[in-house]
Design a protein around this motif. Structure first.
Motif, PDB file in Angstrom:
ATOM      1  N   GLY A  19       0.800  -1.167   0.057  1.00 44.51           N
ATOM      2  CA  GLY A  19       0.141   0.512   0.916  1.00 44.51           C
ATOM      3  C   GLY A  19       1.632   1.220   0.137  1.00 44.51           C
ATOM      4  O   GLY A  19       2.275   1.633   0.207  1.00 44.51           O
ATOM      5  N   GLY A  20       0.458   2.357  -0.485  1.00 47.19           N
ATOM      6  CA  GLY A  20       0.955   3.410  -0.391  1.00 47.19           C
ATOM      7  C   GLY A  20       1.493   3.795   1.204  1.00 47.19           C
ATOM      8  O   GLY A  20       0.720   3.593   2.093  1.00 47.19           O
ATOM      9  N   GLN A  22       3.277   6.734   3.208  1.00 48.79           N
ATOM     10  CA  GLN A  22       3.912   7.921   3.269  1.00 48.79           C
ATOM     11  C   GLN A  22       5.748   8.940   3.677  1.00 48.79           C
ATOM     12  O   GLN A  22       5.853   7.947   4.859  1.00 48.79           O
ATOM     13  N   ASN A  71       0.915   5.935  -5.646  1.00 47.76           N
ATOM     14  CA  ASN A  71      -0.476   5.843  -5.534  1.00 47.76           C
ATOM     15  C   ASN A  71      -0.433   7.600  -4.831  1.00 47.76           C
ATOM     16  O   ASN A  71       0.881   8.275  -4.449  1.00 47.76           O
ATOM     17  N   SER A  98      -6.254   7.944  -3.744  1.00 49.41           N
ATOM     18  CA  SER A  98      -7.338   7.345  -1.550  1.00 49.41           C
ATOM     19  C   SER A  98      -6.915   8.817  -0.912  1.00 49.41           C
ATOM     20  O   SER A  98      -6.791   9.582  -1.574  1.00 49.41           O
ATOM     21  N   CYS A 144      -6.948  -1.044   9.955  1.00 52.53           N
ATOM     22  CA  CYS A 144      -5.752  -0.748   9.733  1.00 52.53           C
ATOM     23  C   CYS A 144      -4.186  -0.327  10.155  1.00 52.53           C
ATOM     24  O   CYS A 144      -5.158   1.489  10.460  1.00 52.53           O
ATOM     25  N   GLY A 145      -3.887   0.695   9.573  1.00 55.63           N
ATOM     26  CA  GLY A 145      -2.221   1.867   9.714  1.00 55.63           C
ATOM     27  C   GLY A 145      -3.076   2.764   8.894  1.00 55.63           C
ATOM     28  O   GLY A 145      -3.637   2.153   7.707  1.00 55.63           O
ATOM     29  N   GLY A 175      -5.400  -4.901   7.936  1.00 56.11           N
ATOM     30  CA  GLY A 175      -5.382  -6.560   8.864  1.00 56.11           C
ATOM     31  C   GLY A 175      -4.064  -7.696   8.093  1.00 56.11           C
ATOM     32  O   GLY A 175      -4.217  -8.913   9.389  1.00 56.11           O
ATOM     33  N   GLN A 194      -3.993  -5.161   0.242  1.00 55.74           N
ATOM     34  CA  GLN A 194      -2.638  -4.652   0.333  1.00 55.74           C
ATOM     35  C   GLN A 194      -2.344  -4.663   1.748  1.00 55.74           C
ATOM     36  O   GLN A 194      -3.472  -4.498   2.591  1.00 55.74           O
ATOM     37  N   GLY A 196       0.710  -2.565   4.350  1.00 57.22           N
ATOM     38  CA  GLY A 196       0.914  -1.342   4.446  1.00 57.22           C
ATOM     39  C   GLY A 196       2.026  -2.072   5.529  1.00 57.22           C
ATOM     40  O   GLY A 196       2.987  -1.693   5.710  1.00 57.22           O
ATOM     41  N   THR A 197       1.638  -2.343   7.193  1.00 54.93           N
ATOM     42  CA  THR A 197       2.219  -2.167   8.635  1.00 54.93           C
ATOM     43  C   THR A 197       3.250  -3.636   8.101  1.00 54.93           C
ATOM     44  O   THR A 197       4.424  -3.104   8.331  1.00 54.93           O
ATOM     45  N   ALA A 282       1.761   6.006  11.900  1.00 61.13           N
ATOM     46  CA  ALA A 282       0.475   5.060  10.727  1.00 61.13           C
ATOM     47  C   ALA A 282       0.885   3.818  11.474  1.00 61.13           C
ATOM     48  O   ALA A 282       1.813   3.777  11.084  1.00 61.13           O
TER      49      ALA A 282
END
Ligand code: FMN
Length: 319
Positions: A19-20, A22, A71, A98, A144-145, A175, A194, A196-197, A282
Motif C-alpha cells: 500500500g501507499g 507516506q 499511490n 486514496s 488498518c494503519g 489487518g 494490500q 502497509g504495516t 500510522a
C-alpha cells in the motif's frame, strides 16, 4: 501461487500489493516488492514535487522489469495535479488513488491507458469508485494503519459486503500481514490484499533502524486512534508522544496545539532519525503478528508457505 482477478489485472505473481506508505513507499521498497512478485507502489506523497518523484520512478524502472504503480493520496498538502502529469509522462501502468474522490483525474488517467484503483474506507465510497470507472477497489478496514474512514467497519464485514454489492475486483486492506490472512481475504471474496504495516518490518524500507526495533516488540494492542478531533481519524503507533496527543485532543486542544504532533516535518524526523518523541506514524493492529525484520523476498516466501499450509489444513476438514 493462486491466480486471481488481481494477479491477472496487474500481471503479477502474488495477489499482494504494498500500500501507499507516506515517506517510505520509495524506490528501495517498491523495487523489492515488485521483484518479489507483488505490486510495489511509489507513494507520491513522499516527494516534494513531480521531478523528485520522476527521478525515483526511473530508479524503480532500472531495478525491476516487473509492474509497479503509484499511490496518489488526494487532498494531502502536495502538488497532486503535477504528480498526475508525472505518472502519465512516465508511462506508469497502475495508479492507486486514496483520501478523496478521484473523479477529477479519472479521464486523464484512463485516456493514458492507466489502470486506476481507488482506496475506499466503506462500501458506499467503493460503489462510487466503481461508478467512476475504477478497475478495482481497495476496501480499508478499521484494523488498518492510517485512515480507516468514519464508519469503523472491520475487514471481516467490509470485504463480504463489498463482494455482495460490487462487480469490480476487491482488494482487502486492514489487518493483512500473514499467509493465513491472505487466504482468509480470498475466501471472504477479495481477489488480493494490500499490506502497509507488514512492510514496515522489511530490510529494504527506508525507516530508521531504531523504529524497526521498537516495532519488533509491539503487540496488537499497541496502536492508538488520534486526530479524531479534526475529523481525520488515524490509527498510529502507540508511543508516549501519540498518547500525549490523544490526551490533549480529549481536553479540547486547538488545531494549533495539535499541529506540532501531526506535521509532515515531525513525521519525517521520526522516520529518518528514529526519534520517537516527535511525530506520529500510522500503524495497524496486525503489528502484533509480526516480530522480525526480514527481506521483502523472505516475507513473500513466508506468506506463500503459510498459505500452502493453511490451505492443506482447510482441505483436511473435508467439508
Ligand atoms: C506508515 C504508513 C503510512 C501510510 N501512508 C499512506 C499513504 O501515503 N497513502 C495511502 O493511501 N495509504 C497510506 N497508508 C495506508 C496503507 O497503504 C494501507 O492501506 C494500510 O496500511 C493497510 O492496513 P495494514 O496497516 O493493516 O496493512 C499508510 C500506512 C502506514 C502504516
Amino acid at each position: 501461487m493462486m491466480q486471481t482477478e488481481i494477479t491477472r489485472l496487474f500481471s503479477i505473481k502474488y495477489p499482494i500489493i504494498q500500500g501507499g506508505l507516506q515517506g517510505l513507499g520509495t524506490s528501495p521498497l517498491v523495487s523489492a516488492v515488485s521483484n518479489a512478485g507483488g505490486l510495489g507502489l511509489i507513494t507520491a506523497g513522499s516527494y516534494e514535487d513531480k521531478q523528485e518523484m520522476l527521478k525515483d520512478i526511473e530508479v524503480v524502472k532500472k531495478n525491476t522489469n516487473n509492474p509497479f504503480g503509484v499511490n496518489l493520496a488526494i487532498g494531502i498538502r502536495r502538488p497532486m495535479d503535477e504528480f498526475v502529469e508525472g505518472v502519465i509522462e512516465a508511462n506508469v501502468p497502475i495508479v492507486f488513488t486514496s483520501g478523496n474522490n478521484p473523479e477529477k483525474y479519472m479521464d486523464d488517467l484512463k485516456a493514458a491507458g492507466i489502470k486506476v484503483v481507488h482506496v475506499a474506507p466503506s462500501v458506499r465510497f467503493a460503489k462510487k469508485a466503481e461508478s467512476l470507472g475504477c478497475d478495482a477497489v481497495v476496501v480499508n478496514g478499521y484494523e488498518c494503519g492510517g485512515h480507516p474512514g468514519k464508519d469503523d467497519t472491520t475487514s471481516l464485514t467490509l470485504i463480504q459486503k463489498a463482494k455482495k454489492e460490487l462487480s469490480i475486483p476487491i482488494i482487502a486492506a486492514g489487518g493483512f500481514s500473514t499467509g493465513r490472512s491472505v487466504l482468509a481475504a480470498i475466501v471472504l471474496g477479495a481477489s488480493g490484499v494490500q499490506m502497509g504495516t507488514r512492510f514496515l518490518l522489511s530490510k529494504e524500507i527506508n525507516l530508521h533502524q531504531q523504529v524497526k526495533e521498537y516495532l519488533e516488540n509491539m503487540q496488537e494492542t499497541d496502536t492508538i486512534m488520534v486526530k479524531q478531533s479534526i475529523g481525520k481519524k488515524a490509527r498510529v503507533m502507540k508511543t508516549e508522544h501519540a498518547m500525549e496527543l490523544s490526551h490533549i485532543e480529549k481536553q479540547g486542544a486547538t488545531f494549533d496545539e495539535i499541529f506540532p504532533y501531526i506535521s509532515g516535518e515531525a513525521y519525517k524526523e521520526l522516520i529518518t532519525t528514529g526519534n520517537l518523541d516527535v511525530g506520529i506514524m500510522a500503524l495497524g493492529q496486525t503489528i502484533g503478528l509480526i516480530d522480525e525484520v526480514k527481506t521483502v523476498s523472505a516475507i513473500f516466501e513466508e506468506i506463500n508457505e503459510e498459505i500452502q499450509l493453511a490451505f492443506r489444513e482447510f482441505l483436511e476438514l473435508r467439508i
